[in-house]
Scaffold this motif. Sequence first.
Motif, mmCIF file in Angstrom:
data_model
loop_
_atom_site.group_PDB
_atom_site.id
_atom_site.type_symbol
_atom_site.label_atom_id
_atom_site.label_comp_id
_atom_site.label_asym_id
_atom_site.label_seq_id
_atom_site.Cartn_x
_atom_site.Cartn_y
_atom_site.Cartn_z
ATOM 1 N N TYR A 37 46.138 54.855 44.690
ATOM 2 C CA TYR A 37 45.043 55.612 45.325
ATOM 3 C C TYR A 37 43.752 54.833 45.145
ATOM 4 O O TYR A 37 43.444 54.376 44.041
ATOM 5 N N ASN A 38 43.004 54.699 46.220
ATOM 6 C CA ASN A 38 41.675 54.094 46.085
ATOM 7 C C ASN A 38 40.726 54.790 47.052
ATOM 8 O O ASN A 38 41.135 55.219 48.134
ATOM 9 N N SER A 39 39.463 54.858 46.665
ATOM 10 C CA SER A 39 38.486 55.555 47.505
ATOM 11 C C SER A 39 38.301 54.856 48.849
ATOM 12 O O SER A 39 38.013 55.493 49.852
ATOM 13 N N PHE A 45 35.616 42.476 45.824
ATOM 14 C CA PHE A 45 35.577 41.320 44.927
ATOM 15 C C PHE A 45 34.133 41.193 44.421
ATOM 16 O O PHE A 45 33.315 40.452 44.963
ATOM 17 N N GLN A 46 33.828 41.989 43.373
ATOM 18 C CA GLN A 46 32.435 42.149 42.921
ATOM 19 C C GLN A 46 31.735 40.852 42.505
ATOM 20 O O GLN A 46 30.529 40.704 42.745
ATOM 21 N N PRO A 47 32.419 39.888 41.900
ATOM 22 C CA PRO A 47 31.691 38.674 41.494
ATOM 23 C C PRO A 47 31.002 37.944 42.645
ATOM 24 O O PRO A 47 30.102 37.151 42.409
ATOM 25 N N ASP A 79 40.532 60.111 47.233
ATOM 26 C CA ASP A 79 39.887 60.254 45.923
ATOM 27 C C ASP A 79 40.739 61.143 45.037
ATOM 28 O O ASP A 79 41.123 62.236 45.455
ATOM 29 N N ILE A 80 40.991 60.686 43.833
ATOM 30 C CA ILE A 80 41.660 61.563 42.871
ATOM 31 C C ILE A 80 40.589 62.427 42.218
ATOM 32 O O ILE A 80 39.590 61.916 41.717
ATOM 33 N N LEU A 81 40.810 63.736 42.263
ATOM 34 C CA LEU A 81 39.791 64.660 41.750
ATOM 35 C C LEU A 81 39.974 64.942 40.267
ATOM 36 O O LEU A 81 39.019 65.024 39.512
ATOM 37 N N GLY A 303 41.227 48.125 32.635
ATOM 38 C CA GLY A 303 40.000 47.745 33.347
ATOM 39 C C GLY A 303 38.749 48.334 32.703
ATOM 40 O O GLY A 303 38.754 48.746 31.539
ATOM 41 N N ASP A 304 37.687 48.410 33.507
ATOM 42 C CA ASP A 304 36.379 48.830 32.985
ATOM 43 C C ASP A 304 36.374 50.249 32.436
ATOM 44 O O ASP A 304 35.505 50.594 31.644
ATOM 45 N N CYS A 305 37.326 51.080 32.860
ATOM 46 C CA CYS A 305 37.304 52.475 32.404
ATOM 47 C C CYS A 305 38.003 52.633 31.053
ATOM 48 O O CYS A 305 38.035 53.732 30.514
ATOM 49 N N VAL A 384 36.455 28.120 41.003
ATOM 50 C CA VAL A 384 37.230 29.171 40.326
ATOM 51 C C VAL A 384 37.266 30.437 41.184
ATOM 52 O O VAL A 384 38.324 31.030 41.400
ATOM 53 N N TYR A 385 36.096 30.841 41.704
ATOM 54 C CA TYR A 385 36.081 32.093 42.461
ATOM 55 C C TYR A 385 36.783 31.962 43.814
ATOM 56 O O TYR A 385 37.379 32.924 44.294
ATOM 57 N N LEU A 386 36.738 30.752 44.365
ATOM 58 C CA LEU A 386 37.474 30.545 45.614
ATOM 59 C C LEU A 386 38.971 30.727 45.352
ATOM 60 O O LEU A 386 39.690 31.413 46.074
HETATM 61 C C1 LIG Z 1 27.645 42.523 40.924
HETATM 62 C C2 LIG Z 1 28.767 42.303 39.960
HETATM 63 C C3 LIG Z 1 29.120 40.996 39.581
HETATM 64 C C4 LIG Z 1 30.152 40.784 38.684
HETATM 65 N N1 LIG Z 1 30.485 39.491 38.332
HETATM 66 C C5 LIG Z 1 31.528 39.275 37.522
HETATM 67 C C6 LIG Z 1 31.928 37.958 37.191
HETATM 68 O O1 LIG Z 1 31.303 36.997 37.622
HETATM 69 N N2 LIG Z 1 33.013 37.800 36.398
HETATM 70 C C7 LIG Z 1 33.733 38.852 35.902
HETATM 71 O O2 LIG Z 1 34.727 38.665 35.213
HETATM 72 N N3 LIG Z 1 33.372 40.125 36.177
HETATM 73 C C8 LIG Z 1 32.288 40.354 36.974
HETATM 74 N N4 LIG Z 1 31.914 41.633 37.262
HETATM 75 C C9 LIG Z 1 32.633 42.758 36.629
HETATM 76 C C10 LIG Z 1 33.934 43.024 37.356
HETATM 77 O O3 LIG Z 1 33.740 43.088 38.731
HETATM 78 C C11 LIG Z 1 34.532 44.300 36.817
HETATM 79 O O4 LIG Z 1 34.734 44.156 35.445
HETATM 80 C C12 LIG Z 1 35.863 44.599 37.498
HETATM 81 O O5 LIG Z 1 35.660 44.857 38.850
HETATM 82 C C13 LIG Z 1 36.554 45.793 36.843
HETATM 83 O O6 LIG Z 1 37.742 46.032 37.510
HETATM 84 P P1 LIG Z 1 38.391 47.479 37.560
HETATM 85 O O7 LIG Z 1 39.672 47.348 38.300
HETATM 86 O O8 LIG Z 1 38.430 48.073 36.207
HETATM 87 O O9 LIG Z 1 37.353 48.362 38.373
HETATM 88 P P2 LIG Z 1 36.785 48.174 39.869
HETATM 89 O O10 LIG Z 1 36.917 46.782 40.340
HETATM 90 O O11 LIG Z 1 35.414 48.758 39.826
HETATM 91 O O12 LIG Z 1 37.744 49.103 40.731
HETATM 92 C C14 LIG Z 1 37.844 50.495 40.558
HETATM 93 C C15 LIG Z 1 38.326 51.110 41.857
HETATM 94 O O13 LIG Z 1 38.690 52.448 41.621
HETATM 95 C C16 LIG Z 1 38.270 53.245 42.702
HETATM 96 N N5 LIG Z 1 38.136 54.619 42.224
HETATM 97 C C17 LIG Z 1 37.290 55.100 41.266
HETATM 98 N N6 LIG Z 1 37.488 56.417 41.095
HETATM 99 C C18 LIG Z 1 38.478 56.779 41.936
HETATM 100 C C19 LIG Z 1 39.106 58.024 42.215
HETATM 101 N N7 LIG Z 1 38.778 59.147 41.571
HETATM 102 N N8 LIG Z 1 40.076 58.049 43.162
HETATM 103 C C20 LIG Z 1 40.430 56.929 43.841
HETATM 104 N N9 LIG Z 1 39.851 55.713 43.595
HETATM 105 C C21 LIG Z 1 38.890 55.647 42.663
HETATM 106 C C22 LIG Z 1 36.942 52.614 43.118
HETATM 107 O O14 LIG Z 1 36.631 52.949 44.452
HETATM 108 C C23 LIG Z 1 37.259 51.136 42.936
HETATM 109 O O15 LIG Z 1 37.763 50.599 44.123
HETATM 110 C C24 LIG Z 1 30.872 41.882 38.152
HETATM 111 C C25 LIG Z 1 30.514 43.195 38.528
HETATM 112 C C26 LIG Z 1 29.474 43.398 39.421
HETATM 113 C C27 LIG Z 1 29.124 44.821 39.826
#
Ligand SMILES: Cc1cc2nc3c(=O)[nH]c(=O)nc-3n(C[C@H](O)[C@H](O)[C@H](O)COP(=O)(O)OP(=O)(O)OC[C@H]3O[C@@H](n4cnc5c(N)ncnc54)[C@H](O)[C@@H]3O)c2cc1C
Length: 684
Positions: A37-39, A45-47, A79-81, A303-305, A384-386
Amino acid sequence: MAVRKKIKIIGGGFAGVKCALTLRKKLKRDEADIILYNSENYMVFQPLLAEVVGASISPEPVAVPLRQMLPGVYCRTEDILSIDVDNNLVEYLGNQGKRGQMHFDHLVIACGSSVNLGMIPGMADHAYPLKTVGDAVALRYHVMQQMENAEIAEDVYNRRWYLSFVVVGGGFSGVEVAGEINDLVRDTRKFFRNIPKEEIKVTLVHSRDQLLPEVSSKLRDFTRVKMEQAGINVVLNRRVSHVTPQGVGFDDGITIDGATIVCTVGNATAPVIQKLDAPKERGRLLTEPDMKVKGHTNVWAVGDCAYINNSYNDEPCPPTGQFAERQGRQAAMNIVREIKGKETKPFYFRPLGQLCAIGGHNAVAEFLGLHISGFLAWFLWRSVYLFKLPTFSHRLKVGFDWAWEIFYSRDLAHPKADLTERVGKSHFQPGDYVFKEGDPSNNFYVIESGEVEVVRGAGTDDEKVLAILGEGDFFGEMALIDNRYRSSAVRARTELEVTVMGKKVFEQISGALRPFKDFLADAVKRRSGSMWQKLPGVFDILNEQPLSTFVKPVLISLDPNDTFETAVKTLSEEELDFCCVVNSSNKIEGILTRTDIFRAVEAGSTPHTKVSEFMTTSPIVVTENDSCTIVAATIRDHNLKWIPVVDNLNNLYVKGYIRRDKMINFVLDKLHDHNEASVQAQGS
Ligand SMILES: Cc1cc2nc3c(=O)[nH]c(=O)nc-3n(C[C@H](O)[C@H](O)[C@H](O)COP(=O)(O)OP(=O)(O)OC[C@H]3O[C@@H](n4cnc5c(N)ncnc54)[C@H](O)[C@@H]3O)c2cc1C
């Protein structure tokens, strides 16, 4: 035959995607259904978001379609609620807003973090975040629009303001986006006639004493020096305390102007995790070493959470893409082990290093033990990012954009994504202008809290305050209705929150809602032309008087904790029709009138209901330094019988009150004396 396992993944970011890919590779289709599930229907690709802002690449390649990337995985854009861990269910918001539930055997929570702009007053109203593709596109458009505004600005002050950009946060994303904005504006200014190099100001504000806390001290110094050489103003050891449309401010009153504010600080826990009753550390889900959420056998977090310990160095993992990906892969391997009855393994990852682009074809890198900076590091960063981009076609697109930039300038055309006008909110600090005399009229404003003054000739020796407006009042309608420039300025007297309505929304509402239209017409009639033009004699009389002539001390007041019974008794025994409500330091908290008492009765108040529950909060007040003419105009504009007077708008200590009758009687007496004197003069 074994039952097919249902494995659900929440989140299609770095962690969720890697987990889904690994699971699909390791488990046959008749062994497991994998549902992600994803929103959105793509992974961000945040980087590379900062590169989108700087127009180094187009937005499309940073949004990678999940469906094409994950064959064999059932992708649901939903969206997961909430998660019911006791019954192994996830609740989703499905098609046409319908809620539904799905069962899981294993659940992987990979929903990243959310942005929290609410930590700093005004940030949510005036700053751009950088988390989604939409954020990057909107910011890029805004930066380009400021360059266009600067090109045609008629005075230097405005031009400098348009060319001022403030980035808050000196971590990876802050450094990258400051570098990109600086490169974009400086590299392309040659296509403009009126953008002098020395008027471009990109400021990076960071709360610590060095940028990029994640890299070595030597590389941090290199980053700062290189950014300063590129013309970026690096402000360290400063914490932004508030943001206004004019720029950012600090606790000590110092401000930095900027027409563009970017916020890269303020992560918040994703809502679905906030609701989950599970142990957390700083808003992230605490896990066992193998990444199962503490206390659960089939719920995993990555991941980040997630707050995961790295058994490589026994330290918590940082929230980066690099770690998220590894966690996703290793959690998938552990689920496979669990399904096959094997032992799971703790998370183990030797970090590869850090890379950060800092603008001007420079980067800093700590890679496999090596410390590199400058062009070589930048080349490594791009390579690297490419390579890290998930699909070959996306690599090709980004590679093409980067190659294009070698031969041609960044593309300045940016199609405007016209959004339907919305109703928004804005925050202002005392002294900030909501708009100035001569500004185009785009918006209509309603005050939610605070006070403003309507000023003519603002900032000149002839500055005149025309009116004071407070909570519930509105302004900006006259110029909108007449389709003309602002004929006076509106300035915040206190901290101010306003609801802002775009011109089209205003026209739609005022056109369709008859009472609103009449109300506006009334206000326009009342406000058009200064009342003093019709009453020049009265203006002269009041203008000569100090305000103290009319201020009477407050002898009886109420406390917010007094009861309804006490309030009624006080008003009737003392024959008052109003009363100030003040706290123990004599600060005004509200006012109470007979109308408030009647309303409280209607609302079912008991004798013990506290005054604070039915008094009028945030009443309009004037200060002892205001002129008699402005007090008279305020009383008239709001049809008040009396108005409290305070020492100033910060303390709000009650100094007394002014009655409308007293002012009127005074003026009538003076006019009478004046007439008598002129009759006598004519007679003699
Ligand atoms: C501007 C920026 C630059 C960055 N640069 C770097 C870098 O150079 N190098 C590096 O290592 N890291 C970098 N980061 C950090 C990196 O992008 C994050 O650590 C990484 O994206 C985390 O991955 P994740 O899968 O945990 O979360 P995310 O990539 O944030 O993905 C989470 C996903 O879950 C979805 N979601 C959330 N809640 C729900 C829900 N209830 N239901 C359904 N879907 C949901 C969201 O829509 C999202 O798509 C950067 C971050 C940012 C913002």
